[in-house]
Design a protein around this motif. Sequence first.
Motif, mmCIF file in Angstrom:
data_model
loop_
_atom_site.group_PDB
_atom_site.id
_atom_site.type_symbol
_atom_site.label_atom_id
_atom_site.label_comp_id
_atom_site.label_asym_id
_atom_site.label_seq_id
_atom_site.Cartn_x
_atom_site.Cartn_y
_atom_site.Cartn_z
ATOM 1 N N HIS A 1 -6.015 6.400 1.596
ATOM 2 C CA HIS A 1 -6.727 5.453 2.449
ATOM 3 C C HIS A 1 -5.740 4.691 3.326
ATOM 4 O O HIS A 1 -4.622 4.396 2.929
ATOM 5 N N TRP B 1 0.868 5.743 -1.234
ATOM 6 C CA TRP B 1 0.099 6.902 -1.678
ATOM 7 C C TRP B 1 0.833 7.590 -2.823
ATOM 8 O O TRP B 1 2.069 7.690 -2.829
ATOM 9 N N LEU C 1 -11.697 -1.188 4.172
ATOM 10 C CA LEU C 1 -12.275 -0.215 3.262
ATOM 11 C C LEU C 1 -13.750 -0.513 3.042
ATOM 12 O O LEU C 1 -14.117 -1.661 2.779
ATOM 13 N N ASN D 1 -9.598 3.562 9.522
ATOM 14 C CA ASN D 1 -8.172 3.280 9.689
ATOM 15 C C ASN D 1 -7.356 4.428 10.268
ATOM 16 O O ASN D 1 -6.303 4.211 10.850
ATOM 17 N N ARG E 1 0.861 -1.189 0.000
ATOM 18 C CA ARG E 1 0.000 0.000 0.000
ATOM 19 C C ARG E 1 0.893 1.233 0.000
ATOM 20 O O ARG E 1 1.829 1.330 0.799
ATOM 21 N N ASP F 1 -9.764 9.062 7.584
ATOM 22 C CA ASP F 1 -10.234 7.741 7.193
ATOM 23 C C ASP F 1 -11.032 7.227 8.388
ATOM 24 O O ASP F 1 -10.456 6.937 9.434
ATOM 25 N N TRP G 1 -11.938 15.016 -1.321
ATOM 26 C CA TRP G 1 -11.728 13.714 -0.690
ATOM 27 C C TRP G 1 -11.807 13.902 0.820
ATOM 28 O O TRP G 1 -11.704 15.012 1.339
ATOM 29 N N THR H 1 -5.875 -3.062 6.516
ATOM 30 C CA THR H 1 -6.591 -1.852 6.129
ATOM 31 C C THR H 1 -8.005 -2.248 5.732
ATOM 32 O O THR H 1 -8.184 -3.166 4.921
ATOM 33 N N THR I 1 -4.510 6.121 -3.846
ATOM 34 C CA THR I 1 -3.934 5.040 -3.044
ATOM 35 C C THR I 1 -3.867 3.786 -3.905
ATOM 36 O O THR I 1 -4.836 3.441 -4.582
#
Length: 781
Positions: A490, A388, A693, A614, A386, A611, A607, A691, A475
């Motif tokens: 995220h 960004w 989502l 998370n 993961r 989060d 956005w 993580t 992400t």
Amino acid sequence: MQKARSLRRSMVSVLIAFACAAPHWAEAQSDPSVASATNADWAEVKEIMDRRCVVCHSCYDAPCQLKLTSPAGLLRGASKQAVYHSQRLEDAPLTRLGVDAQSLPQWRALGFHSVTQNVETDPSLLERYLNLGRLNPMPENAPVPAALDLTTDRPLACPTPDEFDAYRDSNPLAGMPYATAPLEDHAHQTLVAWARSGAPLPSDPPNVPDDIQAQITEWEAFLNGKNMRPQLMSRYIYEHLFLARLHFQGDDPRRFFQLVRSTTPPGEKIGIIATRRPFDAPGVNPFYYRLQQIDETIVHKEHLVYEIGPDRMARFQTLFLDPGWTLATAPPYGDAEGGNPFSTFASMPARSRYQFLLDDALFFVRSFIRGPVCHGQTAVDVIEDRFWVSFLDPDADLSITDPAFLQDGAVHLELPVSGVDGGALGDLQGFSHANQVRYLEFRDARYRDSAAHTEGFDYDAIWDGDGTNPNALITVFRHFDNAAAMTGFHGDIPETAWVIDYPIFERIYYDLVAGFDVFGRVEHQLSTRLYMDELRMESEDTFLSFMPKAARQQIHKKWYQGTLAEIHTYWHHRHVDASFPTGIGFETSTPKQEFLLTLLARGNGLWSVSDPINRCADADCSQSQTQLALRALANQRGDWVRYLPDLSVLVVEDSGGAADVFSLAHDKAHTNVAFLFDEAARRDPETDVLTILPGLAGSYPNFFFKVRQDELTAFVQDLKAVGSQSDFMEVVANHGVRRTSPEFWPLSDRIHEIFIQRNPVHAGILDLNRYKDPKSADDPT
């Protein structure tokens, strides 16, 4: 032992031709409803195939290349030739459905055999596989028998009709659907009746409404301009959108088109021009850009949606035709040109090309990881699990602001595809490395002579979406041998982050998409991977240039831990540039976190800043009871995390029967991602996190969990208590849905229906080839 191993390989090997299933052999022979239903409606047959067969037979990694997403794929049938073969020394024959052959004789000449045709008195392969599955169903809600291999690279036998009887006798568990619960009785009866009636298929193309046809006419006129400037624009657009599912604004959410090159002009039947790559010469003059309706089932892993309409046409006009650039001669086609889009399209303003990519940055990032490349750990092990992504603002990018930058630097920006047809693997690696070193030296020198080297990059040097575009922050998730991407940041603060400028963006696209050939030999496959390694490091280095000088080396060292990784970065001439200043006055001792969270705060509502599951401050967190419960799992380290698959789907039902869907992404930690092989040796499972989502985050779920709202706390507690594979098996027994569970297909259907309902344009059928079968073993990896 060797004999048993060989038998297992052969059994699993092909388990193939049809990913559909059936209950019991005797019923198939005697059930009058099967015998009489000889005129099964194609719409009903297609619905069953989409939900039970396409989930495994839809891409190049479909067993035996049996692609069941369209009538054309059914007619084409199956092949013994595997598309994915990492050791082949020669390019494989091209077998793209709808492109490389246009008739059954042509497909038979390419080695495909029928799965729908009855042979004398023998049923079709389709029916025989269904009957075999009915005779030997999987044990209900139990582990899949050990003889059945579930790995994506298992060897496949792919028997022809003449070979099937011998294959069946040696492989009694090879019925369909492969290693899952059987089809429901009605679905089985419908498919068998349709097969026995000769497997009739529709021949008429889908209708196109008059208003959409009028827009197609306008677009084809726009893309087939008579002058060289619009022709070069159309070539650039085609090379970047040849994989796109084009969707007209306001149209039926499930109708899409594809941009193709045709021997025939608008108004006539499309005559596909089949070239290996989109930048290869079309072979005829004139040729035409056409919009062809897609009649295949929408599969998520290939579904790259790009919206078109009047607004898009006006945008192309503004970007590419209104600026005052000139073109003396049209650039040639071929590998050398495709290997360097900077020279091919040098006449077009670089700002226009970069802005074209930025406008739909998520589409292009997704094109790196979706599309026809449906199989390949070595393709994505170049990235962390993961990270960004943000983009250098055009006004901060010298390749945009200084016309001489690309004019002088293009010679160093050739991609490996320009040299893949000559020389050995070592030459290709040297080409990739040497070119990149020369480019980095060139880039560093130019930036040292620019104002940026005096002032440094500040936050304004990161593109903010111009206040309207959410594509500015992305992400990326890696799920072992596949990946996913979404707008926004995220999860918790990631270990690594990228800043992409125009030369990086364009090269990643031409390396992984326009220039990548899934049928290519080993030199091409490895050169693509090695070059992507260079581009990842360049993106990381650009990010580091925003950090305080004193922090850069420490951050970089954490990304590349171990002696071999340090040697790797040294050999690649990767040095942390301590001379380039930063224009940011950092206020905390955690500059990476401060920088990334500040980028989030610039969104003006594009956005979410926090989060809710998370990463959040209490005041900003959602108070959803489900999310509050799941927060106890999110971004938490613990021995339990390592036992989870790469990507799980959690369905939470409330008391009224409504359901919420969440994706559980296992973020696997690594000491580095610097090498092609032996990833397990570089794993750091003690620092893995989860993580979580809302919704569906990937194309290849590895497992389904299903819990009631009142069971959610127990699920969380049970999962966090896992300390061994045996403990995880208890979680599976209490909360999981096995491949062989009676709930497997109904839950798969429900997830798909929720997906379509909530995101009708972008949703597609998920691929279940990677659905795991948890076993009572001590090794969770």
